[in-house]
Design an enzyme around this catalytic site. Sequence first.
Site, PDB file in Angstrom:
ATOM      1  N   PRO A 152       0.810  -1.227   0.000  1.00  0.00           N
ATOM      2  CA  PRO A 152       0.000   0.000   0.000  1.00  0.00           C
ATOM      3  C   PRO A 152       0.837   1.268   0.000  1.00  0.00           C
ATOM      4  O   PRO A 152       1.785   1.410   0.785  1.00  0.00           O
ATOM      5  CB  PRO A 152      -0.828  -0.144   1.276  1.00  0.00           C
ATOM      6  CG  PRO A 152      -1.026  -1.615   1.392  1.00  0.00           C
ATOM      7  CD  PRO A 152       0.282  -2.222   0.937  1.00  0.00           C
ATOM      8  N   CYS A 153       0.462   2.183  -0.899  1.00  0.00           N
ATOM      9  CA  CYS A 153       1.319   3.333  -1.177  1.00  0.00           C
ATOM     10  C   CYS A 153       0.930   4.586  -0.420  1.00  0.00           C
ATOM     11  O   CYS A 153       1.671   5.561  -0.431  1.00  0.00           O
ATOM     12  CB  CYS A 153       1.303   3.638  -2.675  1.00  0.00           C
ATOM     13  SG  CYS A 153      -0.325   4.077  -3.312  1.00  0.00           S
ATOM     14  N   GLN A 154      -0.220   4.607   0.251  1.00  0.00           N
ATOM     15  CA  GLN A 154      -0.655   5.849   0.891  1.00  0.00           C
ATOM     16  C   GLN A 154       0.364   6.447   1.856  1.00  0.00           C
ATOM     17  O   GLN A 154       0.502   7.663   1.944  1.00  0.00           O
ATOM     18  CB  GLN A 154      -1.990   5.636   1.620  1.00  0.00           C
ATOM     19  CG  GLN A 154      -3.155   5.382   0.683  1.00  0.00           C
ATOM     20  CD  GLN A 154      -3.353   3.906   0.407  1.00  0.00           C
ATOM     21  OE1 GLN A 154      -2.430   3.118   0.548  1.00  0.00           O
ATOM     22  NE2 GLN A 154      -4.552   3.537   0.014  1.00  0.00           N
ATOM     23  N   PRO A 155       1.122   5.621   2.607  1.00  0.00           N
ATOM     24  CA  PRO A 155       2.085   6.211   3.531  1.00  0.00           C
ATOM     25  C   PRO A 155       3.186   7.011   2.858  1.00  0.00           C
ATOM     26  O   PRO A 155       3.862   7.804   3.505  1.00  0.00           O
ATOM     27  CB  PRO A 155       2.671   4.979   4.242  1.00  0.00           C
ATOM     28  CG  PRO A 155       1.632   3.927   4.102  1.00  0.00           C
ATOM     29  CD  PRO A 155       1.021   4.167   2.766  1.00  0.00           C
ATOM     30  N   PHE A 156       3.400   6.801   1.532  1.00  0.00           N
ATOM     31  CA  PHE A 156       4.500   7.458   0.855  1.00  0.00           C
ATOM     32  C   PHE A 156       4.050   8.415  -0.239  1.00  0.00           C
ATOM     33  O   PHE A 156       4.860   9.024  -0.911  1.00  0.00           O
ATOM     34  CB  PHE A 156       5.416   6.395   0.225  1.00  0.00           C
ATOM     35  CG  PHE A 156       5.747   5.283   1.178  1.00  0.00           C
ATOM     36  CD1 PHE A 156       6.543   5.513   2.286  1.00  0.00           C
ATOM     37  CD2 PHE A 156       5.247   4.010   0.978  1.00  0.00           C
ATOM     38  CE1 PHE A 156       6.848   4.491   3.168  1.00  0.00           C
ATOM     39  CE2 PHE A 156       5.538   2.984   1.848  1.00  0.00           C
ATOM     40  CZ  PHE A 156       6.347   3.227   2.955  1.00  0.00           C
TER      41      PHE A 156
END
Length: 415
Positions: A152-156
């Site tokens: 999952p890419c939301q943290p970056f």
Amino acid sequence: MDSAGNSSCPLFISLPLLADILQVSKRTAELWAEKGKYAPVAGTDGAILFPTCTLVSIPEIREMMGEGWEEEMGTLPVREYTSVELFSGAGGLALGLEKAGFTHALLNEVDEMARRTLQLNRPHWPVKAGDVHGLDFRHLRGKVDLLAGGFPCQPFSYAGKQGGFGDTRGTLFFELARAVAEIRPRALLAENVRGLAAHDAGRTLATIRSEIDKLGYTLVEPRVLQALLYRVPQKRERLILIAIRNDLAPRAQFHWPTPYHRALTMRDALYAGELYPTDAPASPGVGYNARKAAVLAQVPMGGYWRDLPVAVQQEYLGTSYSRPGGKTGMARRLSLDEPSLTLVCAPAQKQTERCHPTETRPLTVREYARVQTFPDEWQFCGSLASQYKQVGNAVPVNLAWAVGRAIVRLLNGLE
């Protein structure tokens, strides 16, 4: 035929497309044209065009003018290669890898609607439900060629709060690492947003590098790939990480995929041509309320809020009007002659609008899927909101296919 001898490469590249390919602003490309750089000419409609024969000094253009794409399209596995994929979503990466020749041994997805999408379209795929934290991969040890996953890419993401490993979702990378440790695949493919490369001044990527090294894998220098270079009509960038198990690394050769001959546009996505044999079929989609429709109706193709009368700008943007920043996603209408902006999870949000080029409405789910290069027969389950989210979060199929072929070539070389 152009000067490189490749009949499928265009004789000319439009100013907007050249700017997109080289990732410069349109104003920069306009300055090149004003100064006569690359010998620009005027098209029949007055548009500025650059002859490809004058652009051969540019590495990206030179690659597009070569024969590499045709050669790589002929890549076939010398034996059956197996893969495991985590965080599979609606199947963009999995479908691309399948097209490249991989047989999926296991796919995992926690979202029920995305999982139903996978099962509807590929009933034979072994899709495992549930949270990745609860999965045991040890039964697959030594049986898998490739472990893949877009954690999952939301943290970056630049669009998010960029919490990184401080965000619970960021720790899912370590679940990917655990799967690598338990399976010991020959190669690893991980993908994420380009923001990961610079996140926390590079320390996040450094942590990932360190973990991959501790696992006993050699990381190919990561690269941000532009989807629009790989037969995808969309300005979407993904950070791709490829790692090879250390015992294989000394004799492994990995080469990044060669770009396609031209950048595809929304015209290729919506109408019959080289990308799809028919016009986009009708499908459900969200709409605009009356006020938003009245505003978007005033925006020309390829335009955005700055193309509106000042009074309408002020009313529509509200407090955002006086804030700094380009706000280029607001009141944005796509252009038939350019790739789509990066698709988001909802096409009608005020900050990231994706209005149809010639009709005053958001793109439909099917049009969204075409921009992501899903085949028309690939159906999505769940509510409209869920379908848009599944498509918006997906890896473009053709980008995944190109990277998959590169990995097949790597594995063929090891055979």
